[in-house]
Design an enzyme around this catalytic site. Sequence first.
Site, PDB file in Angstrom:
ATOM      1  N   SER A 182     -27.292  28.827   1.276  1.00 32.48           N
ATOM      2  CA  SER A 182     -26.605  27.540   1.191  1.00 32.48           C
ATOM      3  C   SER A 182     -25.181  27.718   1.682  1.00 32.48           C
ATOM      4  CB  SER A 182     -26.657  27.000  -0.243  1.00 32.48           C
ATOM      5  OG  SER A 182     -26.072  25.721  -0.318  1.00 32.48           O
ATOM      6  N   HIS A 209     -29.704  24.899   2.986  1.00 27.92           N
ATOM      7  CA  HIS A 209     -29.333  23.565   2.531  1.00 27.92           C
ATOM      8  C   HIS A 209     -28.465  22.869   3.577  1.00 27.92           C
ATOM      9  CE1 HIS A 209     -29.627  25.326  -1.813  1.00 27.92           C
ATOM     10  NE2 HIS A 209     -30.814  25.059  -1.297  1.00 27.92           N
ATOM     11  N   ASP A 306     -30.628  27.726  -6.685  1.00 24.10           N
ATOM     12  CA  ASP A 306     -31.880  27.473  -5.976  1.00 24.10           C
ATOM     13  C   ASP A 306     -32.473  28.772  -5.439  1.00 24.10           C
ATOM     14  OD1 ASP A 306     -33.992  26.106  -4.767  1.00 24.10           O
ATOM     15  OD2 ASP A 306     -32.854  25.731  -2.929  1.00 24.10           O
TER      16      ASP A 306
END
Length: 363
Positions: A182, A209, A306
């Site tokens: 991310s 992401h 995540d």
Amino acid sequence: MTKLLIVDDSALMRRLLTDIFTAAGDFEVAVARNGVEALGMLAAFAPDVVTLDVHMPEMDGLACLDRIMVVRPCPVVMVSSLTAEGAEETLEAMALGAVDFVPKPKGAVSLEIDKIAADLVDKVRAASKARIPRSTRLRERVREASAGIRTHSGNGRASVTGSKLAPPGPIDGTGLVLVGCSTGGPPALDALLAELPADFPWPILIAQHMPATFTGPLARRLDRLCALGVHEVERATPLVAGHAYVGRGDADLILSRRAGSIVALPAPSDPGLFWHPSVDRMVESAMRLIAPEKLVGVLMTGMGTDGAAAMAKLKERGGLTIAEAECTAVVWGMPGALVERCGASLVSPLPEIAGNLMKLLAR
């Protein structure tokens, strides 16, 4: 208080952003109208983090970022448009050293700004704690220092690698590498994939992401930089060794079986998950179709958690997992969460991850 410098040529945008961060309660805010003014404020204001518009008169955001990373490196979050041109410029900014980006709201800014406010504050808070690698633009910084310009590191935090586990032995047969990242991810993907050869024996799936506007340009950029073929997953796509597949933004990346073969495809984003493409959902999907011992998970820089739960489960079931070490991660949120769950088979600095994958998959 976190010292934030907002750089934007729009008086309205400066006011709206100032209001958002003042209301957050933990920011001391200063503003600049363009890159020239921002550079002049670096020494006096000494910001912990900067938000930087891309298109500005006198000196645009990319030129300003380039100077910040040489003169006084500190975390920078780009504020960019959701267009193909804006995506290319944002990826270039991240290659220059920006930590993250926030897309500008569409339509009337004053009416839409509230939709990005929470995400903006979260990303700037995370960026303020981000690690700017000491090697970033080192040669230029030394040259500036020798010319009498004082340099300053934006983050003096000591880096912690964490306990490095003994690497497991090589894996036999064909399988799949699952990569999640991310904040700080695009440069980390550059570094990882550029070290892998064109005949890398397993396909690689990537959940980074990003909005959909950005993942296509990201895949094309990686394809230009790497020996591997790199593709955005826009439809059901067969997986081939020597290729990497980037999940489409604003969707999730999952695996399915079609005509006896395993394919990657985009799926509508799961509203129960916060980040997309979801690393957790990608890994869970892979475990349903492929034996865990034929999967290797790699969790790199990013805020949040995540991927940590699914990759920890993958390790429990016999798969292998690599967490990027804190000493190289821009934000050690996602890989740190995996380590905290005792879910990492190996904790590895970014420059060593590609080599560790090659050792694991050596035949």
